[in-house]
Write a protein that holds these residues in place. Sequence first.
Motif, PDB file in Angstrom:
ATOM      1  N   MET A   1       0.846  -1.169   0.000  1.00 23.38           N
ATOM      2  CA  MET A   1       0.000   0.000   0.000  1.00 23.38           C
ATOM      3  C   MET A   1       0.893   1.235   0.000  1.00 23.38           C
ATOM      4  N   ARG A   2       0.542   2.178  -0.834  1.00 21.91           N
ATOM      5  CA  ARG A   2       1.267   3.444  -0.933  1.00 21.91           C
ATOM      6  C   ARG A   2       0.259   4.573  -0.788  1.00 21.91           C
ATOM      7  N   ALA A   3       0.671   5.608  -0.091  1.00 23.50           N
ATOM      8  CA  ALA A   3      -0.205   6.761   0.107  1.00 23.50           C
ATOM      9  C   ALA A   3       0.655   7.998   0.249  1.00 23.50           C
ATOM     10  N   ARG A   4      -0.008   9.140   0.236  1.00 30.52           N
ATOM     11  CA  ARG A   4       0.684  10.402   0.477  1.00 30.52           C
ATOM     12  C   ARG A   4      -0.235  11.295   1.298  1.00 30.52           C
ATOM     13  N   ARG A   5       0.359  12.314   1.841  1.00 33.02           N
ATOM     14  CA  ARG A   5      -0.376  13.257   2.678  1.00 33.02           C
ATOM     15  C   ARG A   5      -1.576  13.797   1.897  1.00 33.02           C
ATOM     16  N   GLY A   6      -2.728  13.821   2.543  1.00 34.37           N
ATOM     17  CA  GLY A   6      -3.944  14.316   1.904  1.00 34.37           C
ATOM     18  C   GLY A   6      -4.833  13.219   1.355  1.00 34.37           C
ATOM     19  N   ASP A   7      -4.282  12.008   1.163  1.00 31.99           N
ATOM     20  CA  ASP A   7      -5.112  10.884   0.728  1.00 31.99           C
ATOM     21  C   ASP A   7      -6.050  10.508   1.868  1.00 31.99           C
ATOM     22  N   ARG A   8      -7.091   9.766   1.535  1.00 31.31           N
ATOM     23  CA  ARG A   8      -8.038   9.303   2.549  1.00 31.31           C
ATOM     24  C   ARG A   8      -7.911   7.793   2.679  1.00 31.31           C
ATOM     25  N   ILE A   9      -8.157   7.305   3.875  1.00 28.03           N
ATOM     26  CA  ILE A   9      -8.134   5.867   4.122  1.00 28.03           C
ATOM     27  C   ILE A   9      -9.508   5.479   4.634  1.00 28.03           C
ATOM     28  N   VAL A  10     -10.045   4.367   4.116  1.00 27.27           N
ATOM     29  CA  VAL A  10     -11.383   3.907   4.465  1.00 27.27           C
ATOM     30  C   VAL A  10     -11.283   2.469   4.958  1.00 27.27           C
ATOM     31  N   LEU A  11     -11.948   2.190   6.075  1.00 31.13           N
ATOM     32  CA  LEU A  11     -11.972   0.847   6.656  1.00 31.13           C
ATOM     33  C   LEU A  11     -13.412   0.386   6.785  1.00 31.13           C
ATOM     34  N   ALA A  12     -13.692  -0.810   6.285  1.00 30.67           N
ATOM     35  CA  ALA A  12     -15.015  -1.390   6.488  1.00 30.67           C
ATOM     36  C   ALA A  12     -15.126  -1.834   7.939  1.00 30.67           C
ATOM     37  N   GLY A  13     -16.353  -1.946   8.442  1.00 30.28           N
ATOM     38  CA  GLY A  13     -16.558  -2.424   9.808  1.00 30.28           C
ATOM     39  C   GLY A  13     -16.005  -3.824   9.983  1.00 30.28           C
ATOM     40  N   GLY A  54      -8.183  -4.872   5.126  1.00 33.67           N
ATOM     41  CA  GLY A  54      -9.477  -4.246   4.893  1.00 33.67           C
ATOM     42  C   GLY A  54      -9.420  -2.763   4.603  1.00 33.67           C
ATOM     43  N   ALA A  55      -8.230  -2.198   4.528  1.00 33.68           N
ATOM     44  CA  ALA A  55      -8.090  -0.754   4.314  1.00 33.68           C
ATOM     45  C   ALA A  55      -8.024  -0.428   2.829  1.00 33.68           C
ATOM     46  N   ILE A  83     -15.536  -2.385  -3.790  1.00 26.94           N
ATOM     47  CA  ILE A  83     -16.458  -3.161  -2.973  1.00 26.94           C
ATOM     48  C   ILE A  83     -15.626  -4.127  -2.143  1.00 26.94           C
ATOM     49  N   ARG A  84     -15.852  -4.095  -0.854  1.00 26.72           N
ATOM     50  CA  ARG A  84     -15.185  -5.030   0.054  1.00 26.72           C
ATOM     51  C   ARG A  84     -16.256  -5.920   0.647  1.00 26.72           C
ATOM     52  N   VAL A  85     -16.032  -7.227   0.579  1.00 22.85           N
ATOM     53  CA  VAL A  85     -16.979  -8.186   1.130  1.00 22.85           C
ATOM     54  C   VAL A  85     -16.279  -8.959   2.244  1.00 22.85           C
ATOM     55  N   SER A  86     -16.881  -8.957   3.405  1.00 19.37           N
ATOM     56  CA  SER A  86     -16.364  -9.714   4.544  1.00 19.37           C
ATOM     57  C   SER A  86     -17.359 -10.806   4.883  1.00 19.37           C
ATOM     58  N   LEU A  87     -16.837 -12.009   5.158  1.00 23.13           N
ATOM     59  CA  LEU A  87     -17.683 -13.152   5.488  1.00 23.13           C
ATOM     60  C   LEU A  87     -17.499 -13.541   6.948  1.00 23.13           C
ATOM     61  N   TYR A  88     -18.606 -13.855   7.587  1.00 28.96           N
ATOM     62  CA  TYR A  88     -18.605 -14.276   8.987  1.00 28.96           C
ATOM     63  C   TYR A  88     -19.369 -15.587   9.078  1.00 28.96           C
ATOM     64  N   GLU A  89     -18.793 -16.547   9.759  1.00 29.65           N
ATOM     65  CA  GLU A  89     -19.450 -17.842   9.900  1.00 29.65           C
ATOM     66  C   GLU A  89     -19.640 -18.160  11.372  1.00 29.65           C
TER      67      GLU A  89
END
Length: 165
Positions: A1-13, A54-55, A83-89
């Motif tokens: 993962m690469r980023a720079r100042r000002g980018d946004r980071i999003v995390l799914a629950g 998940g980021a 689209i991020r899909v998380s599976l829970y069993e």
Amino acid sequence: MRARRGDRIVLAGEQVGHPVRDGEIIEVRGEQGAPPYVVRWSDGHEATFFPGPGAVVRTRGETEAQPDVPAPTAAQPVHEWSIRVSLYEHQDDTTAQAVLVSGPAEQTDASGSAHRSARDPASPRIGDEIAVARALRHLSDKLFERARQDVENATGEHDVDIRAS
């Protein structure tokens, strides 16, 4: 993962029903855009963050014009959504949580579930497929409803019908 100042980071629950979290990267401490990052989360909290699987990083160029970036051509996407899909069993139940990230602070989520009957063979992949399909169908329904409302608001029309085909 690469980023720079000002980018946004999003995390799914992390669990079904947990909210999506997002923030602005205010400092990059790794070499050449690598983590760790100092993030100012949307709730105002600042913390050093090492992103996990998940980021999602949304670069400034995805949300605002950059003078040194050429205009998109037919071969380049104008926008990208993730689209991020998380599976829970749990025992014989599978739940899928789908999160669509369509902007730096814009996301839509939906869930779907599947239950394995005692007479069905133990095949977790089938439960995963059904739960994911249901979550994506619910996500699709939400997007159609949002588009319908946007068309009504933009045109002043009522009872707009948007077909899935």
